[in-house]
Design a protein around this motif. Structure first.
Motif, PDB file in Angstrom:
ATOM      1  N   SER A 196       0.835  -1.199   0.000  1.00  0.00           N
ATOM      2  CA  SER A 196       0.000   0.000   0.000  1.00  0.00           C
ATOM      3  C   SER A 196       0.870   1.250   0.000  1.00  0.00           C
ATOM      4  CB  SER A 196      -0.905  -0.032   1.231  1.00  0.00           C
ATOM      5  OG  SER A 196      -1.520   1.203   1.415  1.00  0.00           O
ATOM      6  N   ALA A 254       2.517   1.561  -3.438  1.00  0.00           N
ATOM      7  CA  ALA A 254       1.545   1.846  -4.497  1.00  0.00           C
ATOM      8  C   ALA A 254       1.045   3.289  -4.463  1.00  0.00           C
ATOM      9  CB  ALA A 254       0.361   0.883  -4.391  1.00  0.00           C
ATOM     10  N   ARG A 255       1.479   4.049  -3.500  1.00  0.00           N
ATOM     11  CA  ARG A 255       1.103   5.477  -3.503  1.00  0.00           C
ATOM     12  C   ARG A 255       1.888   6.226  -4.584  1.00  0.00           C
ATOM     13  NH1 ARG A 255       1.714   5.502   2.508  1.00  0.00           N
ATOM     14  NH2 ARG A 255      -0.196   4.518   3.203  1.00  0.00           N
ATOM     15  N   ARG A 272       1.888   2.428  -9.294  1.00  0.00           N
ATOM     16  CA  ARG A 272       0.472   2.203  -9.629  1.00  0.00           C
ATOM     17  C   ARG A 272       0.330   1.874 -11.102  1.00  0.00           C
ATOM     18  NH1 ARG A 272      -0.727   6.862  -6.727  1.00  0.00           N
ATOM     19  NH2 ARG A 272      -1.287   7.942  -8.660  1.00  0.00           N
ATOM     20  N   TYR A 307       1.449  -1.738 -11.753  1.00  0.00           N
ATOM     21  CA  TYR A 307       0.515  -2.775 -11.320  1.00  0.00           C
ATOM     22  C   TYR A 307      -0.874  -2.627 -11.930  1.00  0.00           C
ATOM     23  CZ  TYR A 307       3.868  -4.689  -8.079  1.00  0.00           C
ATOM     24  OH  TYR A 307       4.971  -5.299  -7.544  1.00  0.00           O
ATOM     25  N   GLN A 308      -0.989  -1.689 -12.842  1.00  0.00           N
ATOM     26  CA  GLN A 308      -2.274  -1.539 -13.522  1.00  0.00           C
ATOM     27  C   GLN A 308      -2.584  -2.774 -14.371  1.00  0.00           C
ATOM     28  OE1 GLN A 308      -2.610   2.087 -15.735  1.00  0.00           O
ATOM     29  NE2 GLN A 308      -4.830   2.035 -15.707  1.00  0.00           N
ATOM     30  N   PHE A 326      -4.357  -4.901 -11.625  1.00  0.00           N
ATOM     31  CA  PHE A 326      -5.575  -4.402 -10.998  1.00  0.00           C
ATOM     32  C   PHE A 326      -6.461  -3.590 -11.938  1.00  0.00           C
ATOM     33  CE2 PHE A 326      -4.560  -5.943  -6.935  1.00  0.00           C
ATOM     34  CZ  PHE A 326      -3.220  -5.710  -6.673  1.00  0.00           C
ATOM     35  N   SER A 347     -10.203   0.501  -7.786  1.00  0.00           N
ATOM     36  CA  SER A 347      -9.781   0.836  -6.433  1.00  0.00           C
ATOM     37  C   SER A 347      -9.896  -0.445  -5.606  1.00  0.00           C
ATOM     38  CB  SER A 347     -10.686   1.928  -5.867  1.00  0.00           C
ATOM     39  OG  SER A 347     -10.480   2.069  -4.488  1.00  0.00           O
ATOM     40  N   TYR A 391      -4.607  -0.172  -3.590  1.00  0.00           N
ATOM     41  CA  TYR A 391      -4.295   0.310  -4.943  1.00  0.00           C
ATOM     42  C   TYR A 391      -5.461   1.171  -5.397  1.00  0.00           C
ATOM     43  CZ  TYR A 391      -3.960   0.026 -10.050  1.00  0.00           C
ATOM     44  OH  TYR A 391      -3.900   0.325 -11.391  1.00  0.00           O
ATOM     45  N   ASN A 392      -5.147   2.232  -6.137  1.00  0.00           N
ATOM     46  CA  ASN A 392      -6.226   3.099  -6.597  1.00  0.00           C
ATOM     47  C   ASN A 392      -5.816   3.832  -7.871  1.00  0.00           C
ATOM     48  OD1 ASN A 392      -8.555   4.564  -6.811  1.00  0.00           O
ATOM     49  ND2 ASN A 392      -8.030   6.028  -5.208  1.00  0.00           N
ATOM     50  N   TYR A 401      10.375  -4.342  -7.392  1.00  0.00           N
ATOM     51  CA  TYR A 401       9.228  -4.057  -6.530  1.00  0.00           C
ATOM     52  C   TYR A 401       9.132  -5.080  -5.417  1.00  0.00           C
ATOM     53  CZ  TYR A 401       7.308  -0.435  -9.561  1.00  0.00           C
ATOM     54  OH  TYR A 401       7.114   0.718 -10.256  1.00  0.00           O
TER      55      TYR A 401
END
Lengths: 166, 333
Positions: free
Chosen positions: A91, A94-95, A100, A103-104, A107, A111, A128-129, B268
């Motif tokens: 988390s 992933a900010r 992000r 890892y798109q 995911f 969100s 993740y968002n 990562y």
């Protein structure tokens, strides 16, 4: 004179017959095509909805099998187990936008939130968002075990995936 | 009357001709669209196969039938690292396919634990890598010069690029004396009459791709120092740290692509593991070992790509993992 006029009109009508027939056929075919397209569009929308659901399930499966999040084999024998400290670390990483975006692939535009009960209180983490706010949102929940390797405790947890369509 | 009938017949002829012309035009349009769709579908098929392979590398332990269009090498996917009970086992490989593989394929990810006594057979398109630095591999291609997809590597100090016409192969290519030496070949022409088979099979991990129609005639041999090999059957990539038994590919471009993908993902992972060990400090009686693991991870994460990989595949993390496991402490990952 009158007969010739009548003959002329009859001839004109007979001339128009095939043209009218063709026009009618085209109209009927057009109406049939319209119905077909509407039905196909309805089936397509249904397929899209099923694909959405399948993709949400795929996200859940991937998240629970990724070593970035999953419990170490030596610490638990269960499936659908996430490691609490990996979740917190992920988390945090992933900010960053670069992470992000990376890892798109996993995911998608969604969100992902994780909530669990620990010592009687509810804890929440945004894992993740990436959302644009433009498409419709489909939300799915899945339940899993969140493992604390320090306390060797296992918590009941829920993963909420809000996927943005389109 | 006859004139009118004759006129009407002519009109029907016009209608039929006009309708026929319209139909032909429509058919050409449909054919053009379908050809365009076919091309789009073919292109989409390549992308779809790559995405399916990518998904498999993320999920792991999967088995799937994939149809691959003849295309250039598809370099896709990322790598998953997964800690095993006794070592930081590398699981899954970046998904790629060589151009020779097309059609209906059975693709599966093969999770293998280090120390497994029996190794799974490899087939065309297999990509393998191992974490154990004492496992040696050799890259092989057939006597016609076609690159095969069976992969084995030699460690850096034993890697040699074999030139055509090189007759002193046994001298230049000295296989290390180890029970774990493995040579995987695809065709005849490799003379292993003097080969001594080791007791233990080579250890490896990887993703196997098998043509559905038939197994690709893969023969698996083991060899020790002094084994005789046909010069045209052997090619090796020299001077690359990854040849310690990590990522591998039949062609260098896919190897480089797979390596880049792997580095990106591994970074990562090791960052998450570093942050995790940081969180674990001060919460248990394992601080001493966790601190060493954290420091090593931080050191590894600070290195450039090739040095990062070399450090990653060293035994440092494995030793910490084993130490933590022996003490009943939370492991690295």
């Amino acid at each position: 004179m009158i007969r010739s006029i009548e003959n002329s009109r009859r001839g004109q009508l007979e001339t128009l017959e095939p043209i009218l027939i063709v026009i009618m056929l085209v109209l009927i075919a057009g109406i049939g095509l319209l119905f077909y397209v509407n039905i196909s569009a309805g089936e397509y929308r249904g397929d899209l909805a099923r694909i959405d659901d399948a993709q949400a399930i795929a996200i859940m499966q991937r998240a629970t099998s990724m070593p970035e999040l999953s419990c170490a084999l030596s610490e638990t024998a269960g499936t659908f187990c996430l490691d609490k400290y990996k979740v917190l670390a992920f988390s945090s990483i992933a900010r960053e936008e670069q992470a992000r975006i990376y890892y798109q692939d996993v995911f998608g535009t969604s969100s992902v939130r994780i909530g669990w009960l620990e010592a009687g209180s509810e804890e929440k983490v945004v894992l993740y968002n990436i959302t644009t706010g433009n498409g419709s949102i489909t939300t799915m929940h899945t339940y899993f075990t969140l493992h604390d390797p320090v306390a060797d405790e296992r918590y009941f947890a829920v993963m909420t995936i809000a996927r943005e369509a389109g | 009357m006859k004139k009118a009938q004759f006129g009407i017949s002519f009109q029907w002829i016009y209608v039929v001709l006009a309708g026929g012309a319209f139909l032909i035009m429509f058919l050409f349009l449909v054919r053009g669209c379908s050809q365009q769709s076919e091309q789009q579908i073919q292109g989409a098929g390549v992308v779809s196969a790559a995405r399916q392979l990518d998904a498999m590398t993320w999920q792991g332990k999967t088995r799937r039938n994939i149809t691959v269009q003849p295309a250039e090498t598809v370099c896709s996917g990322t790598l998953t690292l997964q800690a095993d009970d006794a070592s930081a086992t590398l699981d899954h490989v970046p998904a790629f396919l060589s151009p020779e593989l097309s059609g209906a394929l059975l693709v599966e990810t093969v999770p293998v634990e280090l120390g497994a006594e029996s190794a799974s057979p490899l087939s065309l398109g297999s990509a393998l890598y191992g974490f154990d630095s004492s496992t040696y591999y050799l890259v092989v291609r057939d006597p016609l010069g076609r690159q095969r997809d069976i992969i084995a590597l030699l460690p850096e100090r034993n890697v040699r690029v074999i030139e055509p016409g090189d007759v002193s192969l046994p001298d230049r290519l000295r296989l290390p004396e180890t029970a774990r030496t493995g040579i995987i070949v695809t065709t005849s022409g490799v003379d292993l009459r003097n080969a001594i088979l080791p007791d233990e099979p080579a250890r490896y991990l990887g993703i196997a791709v098998q043509p559905q129609a038939a197994v690709g005639g893969i023969v698996r041999y083991y060899g020790r120092e002094g084994a005789s090999l046909d010069e045209s059957d052997v090619v090796a990539y020299d001077g690359q740290d990854m040849l310690r038994g990590a990522l591998a590919a039949a062609q260098e471009e896919t190897y480089e692509c797979a390596k880049d993908n792997f580095i990106r993902r591994a970074r990562y992972l090791t960052l998450i593991y570093q942050n995790r060990t940081q969180e674990l400090l001060g919460k248990s009686s394992c601080d001493a070992v966790l601190q060493r693991a954290h420091d090593d991870l931080a050191d590894i994460n600070g290195k450039e790509d090739d040095a990062y990989l070399a450090s990653l595949f060293s035994s440092r993390l494995v030793m910490h993992q084993v130490s933590l496991l022996d003490r009943g402490c939370p492991v690295i990952g």
